[in-house]
Scaffold this active site. Structure first.
Site, PDB file in Angstrom:
ATOM      1  N   HIS A  66       0.818  -1.210   0.000  1.00  0.00           N
ATOM      2  CA  HIS A  66       0.000   0.000   0.000  1.00  0.00           C
ATOM      3  C   HIS A  66       0.850   1.259   0.000  1.00  0.00           C
ATOM      4  O   HIS A  66       1.912   1.343   0.632  1.00  0.00           O
ATOM      5  CB  HIS A  66      -1.035  -0.019   1.127  1.00  0.00           C
ATOM      6  CG  HIS A  66      -0.573   0.243   2.513  1.00  0.00           C
ATOM      7  ND1 HIS A  66      -0.391   1.510   3.009  1.00  0.00           N
ATOM      8  CD2 HIS A  66      -0.307  -0.603   3.545  1.00  0.00           C
ATOM      9  CE1 HIS A  66      -0.036   1.448   4.283  1.00  0.00           C
ATOM     10  NE2 HIS A  66       0.037   0.174   4.636  1.00  0.00           N
ATOM     11  N   GLU A 209      -5.265   1.779   2.172  1.00  0.00           N
ATOM     12  CA  GLU A 209      -5.172   0.671   3.117  1.00  0.00           C
ATOM     13  C   GLU A 209      -5.439   1.126   4.534  1.00  0.00           C
ATOM     14  O   GLU A 209      -6.076   0.409   5.325  1.00  0.00           O
ATOM     15  CB  GLU A 209      -3.775   0.046   3.026  1.00  0.00           C
ATOM     16  CG  GLU A 209      -3.603  -1.252   3.824  1.00  0.00           C
ATOM     17  CD  GLU A 209      -3.139  -1.054   5.271  1.00  0.00           C
ATOM     18  OE1 GLU A 209      -3.069  -2.042   6.014  1.00  0.00           O
ATOM     19  OE2 GLU A 209      -2.839   0.102   5.653  1.00  0.00           O
ATOM     20  N   GLU A 210      -4.966   2.309   4.880  1.00  0.00           N
ATOM     21  CA  GLU A 210      -5.050   2.785   6.261  1.00  0.00           C
ATOM     22  C   GLU A 210      -6.485   3.071   6.711  1.00  0.00           C
ATOM     23  O   GLU A 210      -6.729   3.298   7.889  1.00  0.00           O
ATOM     24  CB  GLU A 210      -4.189   4.034   6.450  1.00  0.00           C
ATOM     25  CG  GLU A 210      -2.692   3.808   6.276  1.00  0.00           C
ATOM     26  CD  GLU A 210      -2.065   3.010   7.414  1.00  0.00           C
ATOM     27  OE1 GLU A 210      -2.786   2.666   8.374  1.00  0.00           O
ATOM     28  OE2 GLU A 210      -0.850   2.739   7.340  1.00  0.00           O
ATOM     29  N   ASP A 232       4.033  -5.472   4.232  1.00  0.00           N
ATOM     30  CA  ASP A 232       3.691  -4.378   5.141  1.00  0.00           C
ATOM     31  C   ASP A 232       4.727  -4.293   6.255  1.00  0.00           C
ATOM     32  O   ASP A 232       5.651  -5.110   6.347  1.00  0.00           O
ATOM     33  CB  ASP A 232       2.290  -4.611   5.734  1.00  0.00           C
ATOM     34  CG  ASP A 232       1.533  -3.320   6.006  1.00  0.00           C
ATOM     35  OD1 ASP A 232       2.182  -2.315   6.357  1.00  0.00           O
ATOM     36  OD2 ASP A 232       0.306  -3.312   5.883  1.00  0.00           O
TER      37      ASP A 232
END
Length: 354
Positions: A66, A209-210, A232
């Site tokens: 991401h 993504e967050e 990640d």
């Protein structure tokens, strides 16, 4: 190790829904590395490296990396020019006091300072100083007064303004979560050169993504991989004040083989296969689990008819702050295992090429 690229990635601002600058940087960097590159409707950058012609129905291996960092969107500009914000990503307000920030507008980037509303130490009471403000109580001062209203719009974005540093055997920066993964996705394919054509390899540089794995869900649904690798960062709480059993990972002990978090449970067979591969290649690793949180591997696991999925992660101290810290050796170990995985054939399970 391509440190300049990691520095550029970390220092380029890009919050959920505003990843375009990071995407542009990656697009320039990957020129010639992939057979097909496109940007999907949500803004994720989807990159495909084809298998050898005539190799039959090659399996699809998908790396999900991401692009977004935690940050803020401007929600209000007061008549005096103070900016009020809504977070996009998870912040601990204790880490937000007296921060320098960058406000990114259509007219250019502006330096600012972030503080909570309230009295300074000289006029506050002991009780005042015990209070921890909510994230919503912080504001940004651009030093422009009323003129800020003519420049800043609702929806402009704000990131922390801190430089990338090398400190001993570690890197320190804001946004290592998850520009580390973007770096790994690029460098793994670069290091492969023309090897590893037994599988169709997709590297998705995903958005948002967050705020809930949003870009990864659409990207994985389109690709429909056989194997999904969520790339990640994860916690490295090997620091004072944290019990040993809550450390999650320890810096310098290798990449994290991510078994579980609140978004997914990794494929047990895939965990075992990658573990054996790492042992055979003398690549240091540590198994890791999180009680909460999620990552893009979950989206690959659940896309369409599903996929075997696991996380390849890098332990990070002080995560979701401007002092995120990763070990150079852990980053190298993550790169080495991704290259090793990508070089193998996959026929129901990972196997060495004939």
């Amino acid at each position: 190790m391509n440190i300049d690229l990691l520095k550029d990635l970390c220092e380029t601002p890009g919050v959920p829904g505003r990843e375009h600058r990071v995407r542009d940087l990656i697009t320039r960097e990957i020129e010639g590395l992939f057979d097909h590159v496109e940007t999907d409707a949500m803004g994720s950058l989807l990159c495909r490296r084809d298998a050898k012609a005539g190799d039959g129905k090659a399996p699809k291996i998908m790396l999900l990396c991401h692009m977004d960092e935690i940050g803020f969107l401007v929600s209000h500009v007061s008549k005096d020019g103070f900016l009020y914000l809504q977070p996009v990503g998870g912040f601990d307000p204790r880490n937000l006091f007296s921060r320098r920030v960058l406000v990114c507008t259509e007219q250019g980037d502006l330096k600012g300072v972030m503080n909570p509303g309230g009295k300074p130490i000289h006029i506050s009471s002991p009780e005042d100083r015990k209070k921890i403000p909510e994230v919503s109580e912080f504001f940004v001062d651009l030093g422009l007064g009323e003129a800020a209203k003519d420049i800043v719009k609702i929806g402009d974005f704000v990131v922390m303004d801190e430089p990338f540093l090398e400190m001993g055997d570690q890197f320190v920066s804001k946004a290592l979560d998850n520009r580390v993964a973007c770096w790994l996705g690029i460098e793994a394919i670069r290091k492969l050169a023309d090897r590893g054509r037994g599988a169709e390899i997709h590297v998705a540089f995903t958005c948002q993504e967050e705020v809930g794995l949003r870009g990864a869900r659409t990207a994985a649904y389109k690709v429909q991989p056989d194997i999904g690798l969520g790339i990640d960062t994860t916690l490295a709480c090997d620091t004072p004040g944290v019990p040993d059993h809550m450390a999650t990972t320890r810096l310098g002990k290798g990449f994290g083989l991510h078994v579980r978090d609140s978004s997914f449970i990794a494929d047990v067979g895939l965990v075992s296969e990658i573990e054996k591969l790492a042992e055979a290649r003398n690549i240091p690793f540590q198994r890791t689990m999180l009680a909460a949180g999620g990552q893009d591997g979950a989206a690959a696991q659940q896309a369409a008819a599903g996929a075997r999925a696991v996380g390849i992660v890098v332990g990070t101290r002080y995560i979701h702050t401007v002092t995120e810290m990763v070990s150079k050796s852990d980053l190298q170990a993550a790169l080495d295992i991704l290259v090793a995985i990508s070089k193998l054939r996959w026929q129901g399970r990972l196997k060495p090429p004939p």
